[in-house]
Design an enzyme around this catalytic site. Structure first.
Site, short mmCIF file in Angstrom:
data_model
loop_
_atom_site.label_atom_id
_atom_site.label_comp_id
_atom_site.label_asym_id
_atom_site.label_seq_id
_atom_site.Cartn_x
_atom_site.Cartn_y
_atom_site.Cartn_z
N GLY A 53 1.06 -1.22 0.09
CA GLY A 53 -0.19 0.14 -0.29
C GLY A 53 0.82 0.78 -0.55
O GLY A 53 0.16 2.42 0.45
N ARG A 56 -8.18 3.28 -14.62
CA ARG A 56 -7.34 4.11 -13.31
C ARG A 56 -8.19 5.42 -13.80
O ARG A 56 -8.47 5.69 -12.82
CB ARG A 56 -6.30 3.93 -13.52
CG ARG A 56 -5.12 2.28 -12.69
CD ARG A 56 -3.82 2.55 -11.83
NE ARG A 56 -4.23 2.91 -10.77
CZ ARG A 56 -3.74 4.40 -10.63
NH1 ARG A 56 -2.93 5.38 -11.23
NH2 ARG A 56 -4.25 4.70 -8.98
N CYS A 90 -15.25 2.95 -26.50
CA CYS A 90 -16.99 3.62 -26.60
C CYS A 90 -17.69 4.05 -25.44
O CYS A 90 -18.34 3.45 -24.99
CB CYS A 90 -18.22 2.37 -27.28
SG CYS A 90 -16.60 2.32 -29.17
N GLU A 91 -17.24 5.26 -24.71
CA GLU A 91 -17.09 5.57 -23.32
C GLU A 91 -17.06 6.95 -23.12
O GLU A 91 -16.40 6.99 -23.17
CB GLU A 91 -16.49 4.72 -22.13
CG GLU A 91 -17.26 2.96 -21.65
CD GLU A 91 -18.55 2.99 -21.55
OE1 GLU A 91 -18.63 3.79 -21.04
OE2 GLU A 91 -19.02 2.01 -22.04
N TYR A 120 -1.40 -1.98 -12.33
CA TYR A 120 -2.47 -1.37 -12.12
C TYR A 120 -2.55 -1.20 -13.93
O TYR A 120 -3.86 -0.53 -13.61
CB TYR A 120 -3.30 -0.99 -10.99
CG TYR A 120 -2.43 -1.65 -9.68
CD1 TYR A 120 -3.04 -2.89 -9.37
CD2 TYR A 120 -1.95 -0.91 -8.77
CE1 TYR A 120 -3.05 -3.59 -8.25
CE2 TYR A 120 -1.81 -1.18 -7.45
CZ TYR A 120 -1.86 -2.81 -7.62
OH TYR A 120 -1.40 -3.69 -6.08
C1 LIG Z 1 -3.08 -5.20 -3.61
C2 LIG Z 1 -2.47 -5.39 -1.55
C3 LIG Z 1 -0.95 -5.44 -2.02
C4 LIG Z 1 -0.53 -4.43 -3.10
O1 LIG Z 1 -0.62 -3.48 -3.00
P1 LIG Z 1 -0.36 -2.15 -3.45
O2 LIG Z 1 -0.90 -0.83 -2.94
O3 LIG Z 1 0.02 -2.49 -5.01
O4 LIG Z 1 1.35 -2.11 -2.81
C5 LIG Z 1 -0.84 -6.05 -1.00
N1 LIG Z 1 -1.09 -7.01 -0.03
C6 LIG Z 1 -2.39 -7.61 -0.24
C7 LIG Z 1 -3.59 -8.09 0.00
C8 LIG Z 1 -3.27 -6.26 -1.58
O5 LIG Z 1 -5.30 -6.84 -1.54
#
Ligand SMILES: *Cc1c(COP(=O)(O)O)cnc(C)c1O
Length: 432
Positions: A249, A331, A362-363, A391
């Site tokens: 994250g 995204r 087509c959006e 992503y």
């Molecule tokens: C998506 C996800 C990650 C990776 O998240 P990032 O934001 O890409 O670093 C890690 N662990 C779990 C369980 C996830 O669902």
């Protein structure tokens, strides 16, 4: 000058990635094209690896979250760096398996795994399965018993943390489809049940509070909450859980204005919390896992497009249409995410227009972004959208039956195909 350190401008005024002229890549491989810089991916993996090792006294483990960008070549790179890998489907596990990835270093995630996937994980020696709910625990116990195997599991816990990010990528709060709640006692009951199982062994507790998070406080808070839960399990159930998985994250720089803390700072601050809690509880330091996805690959990728139509609507906006869009980068339509873009063949010029870069699906929402500073882009120019390594390819689709672009890796002046461009034959491959 650009959001990623591996981008530059050469003497011809063209954008380069990893030292290669992007207009040459576009000419050689066609557009749209995903380009990934192997050197930067490896550098990012090493930074995470080294700071985890250092901050957790040799007990820090990096598992790359392959959902951010998965293909066999990426699995080989992660394997050669000695890191682990997370998979969230049989497809991601199969990709790793076929790439020769050491499966004991794979963690299998998901909030609704099928029996087929659980059996596949066990048959192929996946290292640990992150169990999301009680029915899954019971199904896994049964499948493992039938195979005469002990399944190593972690539990996905909702630590009840607000991660200050987009609600679609916030996952640690009680109102989430993922995992067991702490507040309600649900997580504790699950641990009790797991400890009474014969064919599963609880090797870790897991949390992942969301994605694209800049603030370190919620990560510290999550670590504190999880450590205290480990203490409670030891005190009340007499079991010391050996592993703590703190998820991924970590935010990255999509725009010049973004200022994520370096990962080293995160590792230092969070490990200080873990150490302090261990001391207070009189516990040994657990193995600590992290699961970075975006922060490993996003900065290392760009997407190249060719400009088609340009539409100036006086007093309203200018549309610059490119030969890709939501099919290769959904995204914007999902989260109104923001990107920087550069006209690759005019990269030394000022970005003195503000335009909407539109895709060709087509959006009306099929945009790469609005109000994007850009050099004057005309038909035939090459646009590079920056920091698309996570992503994008992994979320691509065949909407409108467009073919998915190729993925090219660059490394020290060399380029190579990692995923071939789909053909129109691929589009009808499964049609009867
Ligand atoms: C998506 C996800 C990650 C990776 O998240 P990032 O934001 O890409 O670093 C890690 N662990 C779990 C369980 C996830 O669902």
């Amino acid at each position: 000058m650009f959001v990623s350190e591996d981008l530059s401008v050469n003497e011809q005024g063209n954008l380069t990635i990893g030292g290669i002229d992007t207009t040459e890549l576009a000419a050689q491989y066609g557009t749209p094209l995903y380009v990934m810089d192997e050197e930067l991916i490896r550098k990012n993996l090493r930074r995470f690896h080294e700071s985890m090792q250092k901050c957790y006294d040799g007990k820090g483990i990096v598992c790359y979250a392959s959902k951010a960008f998965s293909c066999m070549e990426m699995c080989r790179i992660v394997a050669s760096e000695g890191d682990g890998l997370d998979a969230v489907s049989i497809g991601e596990m199969y990709t790793a398996l076929k790439a020769g990835f050491p499966m004991e270093k794979v963690g299998f995630h998901g909030n609704n795994k099928t029996d087929e996937e659980l059996a596949f994980a066990l048959d192929n020696g996946v290292g640990h399965i992150i169990v999301d709910n009680i029915p899954e625990l019971r199904r896994l116990e049964k499948i493992a018993a039938e195979k005469g195997i002990t399944a190593h599991i972690m539990f996905r816990i909702k630590p009840g943390i607000d991660a200050h990010t987009h609600q679609f990528v916030m996952t640690g709060q009680i109102d989430s489809k993922y995992g067991f709640a702490l507040e309600t006692g649900e997580a504790f009951e699950a641990v009790k049940e797991a400890l009474s199982c014969n064919s599963v062994k609880l090797v870790g507790l897991h949390c992942h509070i969301g994605s694209q998070i800049f603030d370190i406080d919620p990560f510290e808070e999550a670590a504190r909450v999880m450590m205290r839960f480990m203490g409670k399990i030891r005190d009340e159930l007499g079991y010391t859980v050996p592993g703590l998985n703190l998820g991924g994250g970590f935010g990255i720089k999509y725009l010049e204005s973004h200022d994520p803390a370096p990962f080293e700072t995160y590792a230092e601050r969070v490990s200080a919390v873990v150490k302090k809690e261990c001391e207070a509880l009189g516990m040994d330091m657990p193995y600590v896992y992290i699961e970075p996805g975006r922060s490993i690959v996003a900065p290392a990728g760009i997407t190249l497009y060719t400009v088609g139509a340009r539409k100036e609507i006086p007093g309203i906006r200018t549309y610059v249409s490119v030969d890709g869009g939501m099919g290769d980068n959904p995204r914007y339509i999902l989260y109104q995410s923001e990107y920087e873009a550069v006209v690759a063949n005019k990269a030394s010029e000022e970005r003195n227009e503000k335009v909407t870069i539109a895709g060709r699906c087509c959006e009306s929402g099929d945009l790469i972004g609005e109000n994007m500073p850009l050099q004057h882009a005309d038909s035939g120019d090459i646009i590079a959208v920056l920091a698309t390594g996570a992503y994008n390819y992994s979320m691509s689709s065949n909407y409108n039956r467009f073919q998915k672009p190729a993925v090219v890796f660059v490394n020290k002046g060399e380029s190579r195909i990692a995923v071939k461009r789909e053909t129109i034959e691929d589009v009808i491959r499964n049609d009867i």
